[in-house]
Design a protein around this motif. Structure first.
Motif, PDB file in Angstrom:
ATOM      1  N   ARG A 125     -19.514  -0.718  30.981  1.00 15.55           N
ATOM      2  CA  ARG A 125     -20.422  -0.608  29.828  1.00 15.55           C
ATOM      3  C   ARG A 125     -20.125   0.673  29.074  1.00 15.55           C
ATOM      4  O   ARG A 125     -19.694   1.666  29.672  1.00 15.55           O
ATOM      5  N   GLU A 152     -24.835   2.609  26.083  1.00 14.39           N
ATOM      6  CA  GLU A 152     -25.651   1.398  26.191  1.00 14.39           C
ATOM      7  C   GLU A 152     -26.061   1.170  27.642  1.00 14.39           C
ATOM      8  O   GLU A 152     -25.574   1.842  28.539  1.00 14.39           O
ATOM      9  N   THR A 153     -26.925   0.180  27.861  1.00 13.20           N
ATOM     10  CA  THR A 153     -27.419   0.004  29.224  1.00 13.20           C
ATOM     11  C   THR A 153     -26.901  -1.262  29.900  1.00 13.20           C
ATOM     12  O   THR A 153     -26.842  -1.315  31.117  1.00 13.20           O
ATOM     13  N   SER A 154     -26.550  -2.286  29.121  1.00 12.49           N
ATOM     14  CA  SER A 154     -26.191  -3.543  29.792  1.00 12.49           C
ATOM     15  C   SER A 154     -24.705  -3.573  30.144  1.00 12.49           C
ATOM     16  O   SER A 154     -23.859  -3.076  29.394  1.00 12.49           O
ATOM     17  N   TRP A 155     -24.407  -4.173  31.285  1.00  8.33           N
ATOM     18  CA  TRP A 155     -23.043  -4.234  31.784  1.00  8.33           C
ATOM     19  C   TRP A 155     -22.358  -5.505  31.283  1.00  8.33           C
ATOM     20  O   TRP A 155     -22.993  -6.535  31.143  1.00  8.33           O
TER      21      TRP A 155
END
Ligand SMILES: *[C@@H]1O[C@H](CO)[C@@H](O)[C@H](O)[C@H]1NC(C)=O
Ligand SMILES: *[C@@H]1O[C@H](CO)[C@@H](O)[C@H](O)[C@H]1NC(C)=O
Ligand SMILES: *[C@@H]1O[C@H](CO)[C@@H](O)[C@H](O)[C@H]1NC(C)=O
Ligand SMILES: *[C@@H]1O[C@H](CO)[C@@H](O)[C@H](O)[C@H]1NC(C)=O
Length: 610
Positions: free
Chosen positions: A186, A190-193
C-alpha cells in the motif's frame, strides 16, 4: 442448543405443574438426576469443540478452542495427542497432553514426527463435571504453519514496478514450489492494502515483480506464506494456515515526468502613465500524484501574437511578476520540472486592458454558506466544451492591494467549496471564470457572508437641528467592514425628561435620520441607537440633548451634547464656516485645502450662526 431449550421448557412446565413445596422438591430432584445422567452419557450443557490445530516444524502441535463460558473460569482443559499408525486405525506412540486453565483457549504438545496422523482429544473439567470434544484425526503435514517470510530485497529498478525477494527462514520447505504466497502493498499515505496471490513455477528464492503501481510513491510491502499440502491430506480434515506476515518493508518507486501542468491564473494591475501594467502570474503546486517526483522549479514563458515565446521566469516559487504593455495581448505558458523532465504546459491568455470583460457571457452563480469559514458555490454547467473553472474571492470593499485567493477546478462539476481565507462577519466578492484553451470564455460574480455577526459598533448618532420642542437626529452610514452582515433596521430609543421608559422607533435600513417631536422647551432628552442585522444587534452610547427655550430666527444648533463625537463634528462644522470667512482664512491657513474634499464637510450644519 435446541436440546437445552427443550430442558428449560420442560423445567418451567414442571415448575408450573408443581403446586406444593413437596412436589417442587420432587421435580427439582428429577431434573438433577436427568442432568447428571446427561453429563455421564457424554452429552454436555454446551458442546465443546476443537476450532483448529496447527503444526510447526519445530515439532509441536498447537490446538485452539473456544472456552466454555457456562462452566466457569476454574475449568481445566486437557489436550491429548497420540501418534497413529495409518489413518487413525491404531495407536502408535504414547499419548502426550498439555493443559490450560483459567479460560485458556490453546496449548501445545511436542510431537516426534509431522509425517503421521494424530488422534486429538480435548476435555474440559470443572467441579467434577467433565465434557469432551469430538475426536479429530489430522495428518501432521496438512496443518503446517510456516514461519513468517523475510523480505531480503525490495527495490524499484523499473518504471511503475518494484522488485521483491524473500525467503522462509530455517529450511522449512525443500522447494518454493511447495508454497503459496500472498503479497500485500500500500501507498504509505493510504490505509487499504492491495494484494497479489502467487505460486512460483521454478525452484529459486521467492521473488516477484509488482507492476502497474504509481510512480514516486513510498510503498509498504509484506509477504506471507502457506504450505501447499497434497490432495490426500486435504481429505483428512486439516488445511494449512497462513504464516504470520513478514515485517513491513518500504520501497519508493521511480519518478516520472509530471503528468499535468500547474493551474495558472493572473492578477492584473492598473496601467501606469507609460502604458504598462503589472501582471502577476500565479500557479498552484501539483499534488504528489501529479508531480511524480520532486519538483525542482517552474518555468514561465510569454508570447506576443506572431512572435516566438520568451522565457520570463524559472523559479521554485509559485508566482512571477511582470511589467508588460497594457494594450497588448499576451499568452503565457507554465511548466513544472522534476528530475525526470517537464510537465505539459498550461496556457493562459491575458487580453489587452479595457473593453474585454463586457464582451464575456455572464455566468450565474449561486452562493450559500457552508459553515462559518466556508462558502459553497454552484453554477450551471455550460453546454460548450469548457475545460476549466477558476474562481477568485476577496473581502469587500475592494481596496487596492487586498488579498485575493483563487482556486482551480476542472470541468464537469458545477460546484466548489471554498474554505481558504474565509472569516465570519466579512463580505466576500466572488468571481467565477470559465476558460477554454486558456481564454476566458464566461464569467460571473456575486458576494456573500459565510456567517453574519452583530455589527462591530453602532453608527455615530448626532443632532443636526434643535428647536424648542423638536430635535432632528442623523446617524452615519456604517463602513462595510464594520457591518458584520446586511443591516436590516435601526432602532432609535429616546426618553423625555420626567419619563421612566425609553420610547423605541424601528426604522428601515435605508433611513438615516429621525425627528423627535413633542418635547418641552429647555428640557433634556436622552437618545441612543441600536443597529441590527441577521447576526445580532449592537447598541450605541447614550446622548443627552437640551431643547431651546424659544424658537427665533433660523434654526441652529445650541444643544449640549455629552458625546465626544458630536463635539468633534461641531468643531469641524465651525471650521468649515471659518473657511468661508475670507479674513480669518487668510491668516490661519494660507495654503487652502478644498473643503469639498473633506469628509467632515458633509457632516457640517447647513448654516452657521456666528
Ligand atoms: C531488478 O533487480 C533485480 C535484482 O536486484 C533483478 O533480478 C531484476 O532483473 C531487475 N529488474 C530490472 C528490470 O532491471
Ligand atoms: C487472492 O486470494 C484471496 C483469498 O483467497 C482472494 O480473496 C483474492 O481475491 C485473491 N486476489 C487476487 C488478486 O486474485
Ligand atoms: C517510507 O515511509 C516510511 C514510513 O512512513 C518511512 O519510514 C520511510 O523513510 C519512507 N521511505 C522513503 C524512501 O521515503
Ligand atoms: C430588525 O432586524 C432584525 C434582524 O433581521 C430582526 O430580527 C428584527 O425582528 C427586526 N426588527 C423589527 C422590529 O423588524
Amino acid at each position: 442448543m435446541a436440546l437445552k431449550e427443550d430442558w428449560a421448557d420442560l423445567w418451567i412446565k414442571s415448575m408450573l405443574a408443581a403446586g406444593g413445596t413437596f412436589r417442587m422438591q420432587l421435580t427439582l430432584g428429577c431434573v438433577l438426576i436427568f442432568l447428571t445422567s446427561v453429563s455421564c452419557s457424554g452429552l454436555a450443557p454446551r458442546s465443546l469443540k476443537l476450532e483448529y490445530c496447527v503444526s510447526f516444524w519445530a515439532k509441536k502441535i498447537t490446538c485452539y478452542w473456544n472456552p466454555l463460558l457456562d462452566m466457569g473460569p476454574e475449568t481445566t482443559y486437557r489436550l491429548h495427542i497420540t501418534e497413529e499408525a495409518g489413518r487413525c486405525q491404531m495407536d502408535f506412540g504414547h499419548t502426550r497432553s498439555c493443559a490450560a486453565t483459567q479460560g485458556g483457549s490453546a496449548c501445545s504438545v511436542p510431537v516426534e514426527n509431522l509425517f503421521a496422523f494424530y488422534k486429538i482429544n480435548l476435555t474440559a473439567e470443572s467441579r467434577g463435571i467433565q465434557v469432551s470434544a469430538p475426536e479429530m484425526c489430522i495428518h501432521g503435514m496438512s496443518i503446517v504453519k510456516l514461519s513468517a517470510p523475510e523480505v531480503s530485497i525490495a527495490e524499484a529498478n523499473k518504471s511503475r514496478c518494484f522488485y521483491l525477494e524473500w525467503n522462509i527462514p530455517g529450511d522449512e520447505v525443500l522447494s518454493v514450489l511447495e508454497t503459496e504466497y500472498e503479497i500485500q502493498f500500500r501507498d504509505v499515505a493510504e490505509t487499504s492494502w492491495m494484494q497479489v496471490n502467487l505460486t512460483l513455477s521454478e525452484n529459486a528464492p521467492g521473488f516477484a515483480n509488482i507492476c502497474h503501481v504509481a510512480p514516486f510513491t513510498n510503498y509498504s510491502v509484506r509477504v506471507r506464506a502457506k504450505y501447499l499440502h497434497e490432495v490426500s491430506f486435504a481429505i483428512s480434515g486439516g488445511r494449512p494456515p497462513w504464516s504470520d506476515w513478514s515485517g513491513e518493508r518500504f520501497v519508493r518507486t521511480l519518478p516520472e515526468v509530471p503528468s499535468t501542468g500547474p493551474a495558472l491564473w493572473r492578477k492584473l494591475g492598473h496601467s501606469d502613465g507609460y502604458g504598462n501594467r503589472v501582471v502577476v502570474l500565479m500557479w498552484k503546486p501539483l499534488t504528489p500524484k501529479e508531480a511524480n517526483g520532486e519538483i525542482l522549479g517552474y518555468s514561465l514563458h510569454s508570447q506576443k501574437r506572431g512572435e516566438p515565446a520568451m522565457l520570463q521566469c524559472f523559479t521554485p516559487n509559485l508566482q512571477c511578476s511582470l511589467l508588460l504593455p497594457a494594450r497588448e495581448e499576451f499568452t503565457f505558458f507554465v511548466v513544472a520540472t522534476n528530475m525526470v523532465g517537464m510537465s505539459p504546459p498550461t496556457k493562459l491568455v491575458v487580453p489587452p486592458s479595457g473593453g474585454q470583460e463586457a464582451l464575456l457571457s455572464p455566468l450565474p452563480i449561486l452562493v450559500s454558506p457552508a459553515g462559518d469559514h466556508s462558502l459553497l458555490l454552484r453554477w450551471p454547467l455550460p453546454s460548450n466544451p469548457v475545460t476549466v473553472y477558476i474562481f477568485e474571492w476577496g473581502q469587500l470593499p475592494a481596496k487596492e492591494g487586498r488579498d485575493i485567493s483563487w482556486h482551480y477546478q476542472p470541468a464537469s462539476v458545477g460546484h466548489a467549496l471554498i474554505t481558504e481565507a474565509i472569516k465570519p462577519g466579512k463580505l466576500y466578492e466572488l468571481k467565477v471564470f470559465t476558460l477554454v484553451d486558456g481564454k476566458i470564455w464566461a464569467s460571473g460574480s456575486t458576494s456573500a457572508y459565510s456567517k453574519q455577526i452583530a455589527p462591530l459598533r453602532a453608527p455615530t448618532l448626532y443632532p443636526v437641528r434643535v428647536w424648542k420642542s423638536r430635535v432632528e437626529l442623523q446617524w452615519e452610514i456604517l463602513p462595510l467592514e464594520e457591518r458584520g452582515g446586511v443591516i436590516r433596521n435601526y432602532t432609535v430609543f429616546y426618553k423625555k425628561e420626567g419619563d421612566n421608559e425609553h420610547t423605541a422607533v424601528v426604522l428601515d435600513s435605508s433611513v438615516h435620520g429621525y425627528l423627535i417631536e413633542g418635547l418641552a422647551p429647555s428640557s433634556a432628552v436622552t437618545v441612543f441607537i441600536t443597529v441590527a442585522n441577521d447576526g445580532g444587534s449592537t447598541d450605541g452610547p447614550v446622548l443627552t440633548i437640551h431643547t431651546k427655550d424659544s424658537d427665533y430666527g433660523e434654526t441652529e444648533i445650541l444643544s449640549s451634547v455629552l458625546c465626544v463625537g458630536f463635539l468633534f463634528i461641531l468643531l469641524a462644522g465651525s471650521l468649515a464656516c471659518l473657511w468661508k470667512h475670507q479674513l480669518l482664512r487668510k491668516y490661519l491657513w494660507p495654503p487652502i485645502p478644498d473643503p469639498a474634499k473633506s469628509n467632515l464637510a458633509t457632516w457640517a450644519p447647513q448654516k452657521c450662526v456666528w
